[in-house]
Design a protein around this motif. Structure first.
Motif, mmCIF file in Angstrom:
data_model
loop_
_atom_site.group_PDB
_atom_site.id
_atom_site.type_symbol
_atom_site.label_atom_id
_atom_site.label_comp_id
_atom_site.label_asym_id
_atom_site.label_seq_id
_atom_site.Cartn_x
_atom_site.Cartn_y
_atom_site.Cartn_z
ATOM 1 N N ILE A 74 1.270 -1.240 0.239
ATOM 2 C CA ILE A 74 -0.067 -0.307 0.279
ATOM 3 C C ILE A 74 0.978 1.049 -0.060
ATOM 4 O O ILE A 74 1.997 1.128 0.875
ATOM 5 N N LYS A 75 0.484 2.279 -0.836
ATOM 6 C CA LYS A 75 1.509 3.352 -0.665
ATOM 7 C C LYS A 75 0.246 4.329 -0.114
ATOM 8 O O LYS A 75 -0.691 4.390 0.030
ATOM 9 N N PHE A 76 1.571 4.832 0.979
ATOM 10 C CA PHE A 76 0.684 5.766 2.083
ATOM 11 C C PHE A 76 0.721 6.900 1.663
ATOM 12 O O PHE A 76 2.015 7.180 1.219
ATOM 13 N N TYR A 77 -0.154 7.488 2.044
ATOM 14 C CA TYR A 77 -0.530 8.944 1.359
ATOM 15 C C TYR A 77 0.051 9.900 1.941
ATOM 16 O O TYR A 77 0.189 11.434 1.882
ATOM 17 N N CYS A 78 0.810 9.251 3.389
ATOM 18 C CA CYS A 78 1.735 10.546 4.102
ATOM 19 C C CYS A 78 2.642 10.708 3.483
ATOM 20 O O CYS A 78 3.985 11.913 3.724
ATOM 21 N N CYS A 79 3.708 9.319 2.844
ATOM 22 C CA CYS A 79 4.967 10.123 2.806
ATOM 23 C C CYS A 79 4.859 9.157 1.385
ATOM 24 O O CYS A 79 5.884 8.798 0.606
ATOM 25 N N ASN A 80 3.716 9.082 0.945
ATOM 26 C CA ASN A 80 4.179 8.453 -0.921
ATOM 27 C C ASN A 80 5.280 7.793 -1.090
ATOM 28 O O ASN A 80 6.017 7.327 -2.102
ATOM 29 N N GLN A 81 4.947 6.866 -0.723
ATOM 30 C CA GLN A 81 5.904 4.898 0.399
ATOM 31 C C GLN A 81 5.259 4.157 -0.205
ATOM 32 O O GLN A 81 4.156 4.162 0.622
ATOM 33 N N TYR A 82 5.922 2.819 -1.165
ATOM 34 C CA TYR A 82 5.120 1.975 -0.605
ATOM 35 C C TYR A 82 5.122 0.953 0.705
ATOM 36 O O TYR A 82 6.602 0.786 0.860
ATOM 37 N N PHE A 83 4.472 0.138 1.471
ATOM 38 C CA PHE A 83 4.608 -0.617 2.769
ATOM 39 C C PHE A 83 4.054 -1.418 2.283
ATOM 40 O O PHE A 83 2.441 -1.750 1.988
ATOM 41 N N PRO A 84 4.218 -2.842 3.101
ATOM 42 C CA PRO A 84 3.096 -4.335 3.284
ATOM 43 C C PRO A 84 2.109 -3.858 3.767
ATOM 44 O O PRO A 84 1.631 -4.377 3.440
ATOM 45 N N CYS A 85 2.906 -3.381 4.755
ATOM 46 C CA CYS A 85 1.832 -2.914 6.590
ATOM 47 C C CYS A 85 1.878 -1.910 7.192
ATOM 48 O O CYS A 85 2.938 -1.120 7.234
ATOM 49 N N TYR A 86 1.063 -1.637 7.939
ATOM 50 C CA TYR A 86 1.007 -0.352 8.652
ATOM 51 C C TYR A 86 2.154 -0.823 9.584
ATOM 52 O O TYR A 86 3.034 0.371 10.217
#
Length: 113
Positions: free
Chosen positions: A31-43
């Motif tokens: 998921i690309k996180f809105y706050c940093c515009n980077q992809y991560f597998p999870c929170y």
């Protein structure tokens, strides 16, 4: 980890975006996180390796591509993902239905819908 030209940041990320926290065969999205515009597998990976300023995607941005299929590298918009959260519309690989329990962490959604 680089998936189809997109960097996925996290704890022990494999070739299909699974991480140390979620590593079943069907755990294959990032998921690309809105706050940093980077992809991560999870929170949890974002909490450990991200910007430290968690912000959820506002509904006005749900047409933006922010979900990455770890199998084929296809990017889905948030609306596409929320509408077909059980499999990738490109390669038909199954997604973990349990991820629905966490959508409120990533997107401005009602937890009861």
């Amino acid at each position: 980890m680089n998936i189809n030209g997109r960097v996925v940041i996290g704890e022990q990320v494999d070739l299909e975006t699974r991480c140390a926290h979620f590593h079943k065969d069907i755990d294959r999205i990032a998921i690309k996180f809105y706050c940093c515009n980077q992809y991560f597998p999870c929170y949890q990976c974002h909490s450990q390796h991200g910007c430290g300023q968690l912000r959820r995607w506002p509904q006005t941005h749900f047409n933006e591509k922010a979900i990455l299929c770890g199998t084929c590298g296809f990017e889905l918009s948030i609306n596409q993902y929320l509408g077909c959260a059980s499999e990738c519309p490109n390669c038909q690989s199954s997604f973990n239905p349990g991820c629905n329990a966490h959508t409120h962490l990533y997107f401005e959604v009602d937890r009861h819908t």
